[in-house]
Design an enzyme around this catalytic site. Structure first.
Site, PDB file in Angstrom:
ATOM      1  N   LYS A 179       0.856  -1.189   0.000  1.00 39.15           N
ATOM      2  CA  LYS A 179       0.000   0.000   0.000  1.00 39.15           C
ATOM      3  C   LYS A 179       0.894   1.241   0.000  1.00 39.15           C
ATOM      4  CE  LYS A 179       0.994   1.239   4.408  1.00 39.15           C
ATOM      5  NZ  LYS A 179       1.814   2.454   4.705  1.00 39.15           N
ATOM      6  N   GLY A 183      11.093  -1.867   5.178  1.00 39.19           N
ATOM      7  CA  GLY A 183      11.479  -0.556   5.697  1.00 39.19           C
ATOM      8  C   GLY A 183      11.237   0.562   4.708  1.00 39.19           C
ATOM      9  N   ALA A 184      10.142   0.428   3.954  1.00 36.07           N
ATOM     10  CA  ALA A 184       9.872   1.361   2.861  1.00 36.07           C
ATOM     11  C   ALA A 184       8.546   2.090   3.010  1.00 36.07           C
ATOM     12  CB  ALA A 184       9.896   0.604   1.528  1.00 36.07           C
ATOM     13  N   LEU A 205       5.588   0.635   3.027  1.00 36.57           N
ATOM     14  CA  LEU A 205       4.669   0.009   2.078  1.00 36.57           C
ATOM     15  C   LEU A 205       3.769  -1.047   2.710  1.00 36.57           C
ATOM     16  CD1 LEU A 205       7.131  -0.376  -0.939  1.00 36.57           C
ATOM     17  CD2 LEU A 205       5.437   1.432  -0.563  1.00 36.57           C
ATOM     18  N   GLY A 206       3.976  -1.333   3.995  1.00 34.97           N
ATOM     19  CA  GLY A 206       3.091  -2.253   4.699  1.00 34.97           C
ATOM     20  C   GLY A 206       3.205  -3.698   4.277  1.00 34.97           C
ATOM     21  N   GLY A 207       4.350  -4.107   3.765  1.00 36.52           N
ATOM     22  CA  GLY A 207       4.488  -5.479   3.270  1.00 36.52           C
ATOM     23  C   GLY A 207       4.253  -6.531   4.333  1.00 36.52           C
ATOM     24  N   GLY A 208       4.855  -6.368   5.496  1.00 32.33           N
ATOM     25  CA  GLY A 208       4.666  -7.337   6.573  1.00 32.33           C
ATOM     26  C   GLY A 208       3.228  -7.393   7.040  1.00 32.33           C
ATOM     27  N   SER A 209       2.584  -6.248   7.085  1.00 30.18           N
ATOM     28  CA  SER A 209       1.180  -6.181   7.485  1.00 30.18           C
ATOM     29  C   SER A 209       0.291  -6.902   6.473  1.00 30.18           C
ATOM     30  CB  SER A 209       0.740  -4.716   7.609  1.00 30.18           C
ATOM     31  OG  SER A 209       1.498  -4.046   8.589  1.00 30.18           O
ATOM     32  N   ALA A 210       0.594  -6.710   5.199  1.00 30.58           N
ATOM     33  CA  ALA A 210      -0.166  -7.398   4.153  1.00 30.58           C
ATOM     34  C   ALA A 210      -0.002  -8.907   4.269  1.00 30.58           C
ATOM     35  CB  ALA A 210       0.292  -6.920   2.774  1.00 30.58           C
ATOM     36  N   ASP A 267      -1.756  -1.144  10.859  1.00 29.93           N
ATOM     37  CA  ASP A 267      -2.300  -1.087   9.494  1.00 29.93           C
ATOM     38  C   ASP A 267      -2.644  -2.456   8.929  1.00 29.93           C
ATOM     39  OD1 ASP A 267       0.282  -2.006   9.189  1.00 29.93           O
ATOM     40  OD2 ASP A 267       0.854  -0.590   7.620  1.00 29.93           O
TER      41      ASP A 267
END
Length: 267
Positions: free
Chosen positions: A8, A92-93, A95-100, A132
């Site tokens: 995101k 660490g960008a 972008l919510g990758g771990g949350s996704a 998030d």
């Protein structure tokens, strides 16, 4: 079973106040983009998580995907699962990758074992893993407020714009970013501004993390400047950094930015 968690971006981010519990209240627009990981769950003798692709610091079994399984396991008698995660979304960008990833594991478990969880119930599980995470259950644009875990629908469509995201080789610590931000009530709510035409966003839609992050990482500021120099209608750092996204009215190539950064086109 296999799914493809997406990243995101934050269309604006206002840190409005520090809470008594140490967290911050904020307002932002979460908007899904087309940069994706892959996560697979298969039956196993012992539950574990294996990570491939982009390196993630720490023990794989401390990963949010593993924690998502444990959360569901507390309430449902589901068998052990091997979780395979292929990381492509930069870490660490902002972008919510771990949350996704963890939200999609909750959805996978619900589907695979016919748990009958409603969207609201899955969101409640996801909120326990991160502010998030719940956004990625429905995975549609929302106006997010409070800790970033309460949502209102937001009718916004950027499909007509050519979207580019640039990720420099730096990792911004979310905790460090919050430590240096100055909470303040915005003069006008993002909920209102975001419905103006994107050609007006440049001086209206802001990210409160930018001033302090740009001081520490001037290369991120330079990326934003370069995107505007290349003709972007709007550019902004996502979340607490370090990636910067931009809206263009037409497809572009940015070879100069590709030299030292990851550049994702058509997101």
């Amino acid at each position: 079973m296999l799914s493809f968690p997406n990243a995101k971006i934050n269309l604006g981010l206002n840190i409005t106040e520090k809470r008594a519990d140490g967290y911050h209240n904020l307002e932002t627009i979460f908007y899904p983009i087309n940069i994706k990981d892959a996560v697979e769950i298969t039956d196993a003798d012992i539950t574990s998580c294996k990570i491939h692709g982009v390196d993630i610091p720490g023990d794989a079994n401390d990963n949010l995907c593993f924690k998502a399984y444990q959360l569901i396991k507390k309430d449902f008698d589901i068998p052990a699962q091997q979780i395979n995660l292929l990381k492509n979304i930069p870490v660490g960008a902002g972008l919510g990758g771990g949350s996704a990833d963890c939200a999609f594991v909750i959805k996978l478990l619900n589907e695979k074992f016919s748990l009958g969880l409603s969207v609201e119930r899955m969101e409640d599980y996801a909120r326990q893993l991160g502010a998030d995470c719940a956004f990625f259950i429905e995975n549609k644009p929302v106006y997010a407020f409070n800790k970033g875990d309460e949502f209102e629908k937001c009718e916004i469509d950027l499909s007509a714009w050519f979207k580019v995201l640039v990720k420099p080789p730096v990792h911004v610590s979310t905790a460090d970013a919050y430590a240096h931000v100055k909470p303040q009530k915005p003069l006008q709510s993002l909920k209102e501004i975001i419905h103006l035409h994107p050609t007006t966003w440049k001086y209206k839609v802001i990210n409160d993390f930018e001033p302090s992050v740009f001081v520490k990482y001037p290369q991120i500021r330079q990326i934003k400047t370069s995107l505007y120099d290349a003709g972007a209608t709007f550019a902004l750092m996502s979340g607490s950094g370090s990636s910067v996204f931009a809206l263009f009215s037409h497809p572009v190539k940015l070879p100069e930015l590709e030299k030292n950064n990851l550049v994702f086109y058509g997101i």
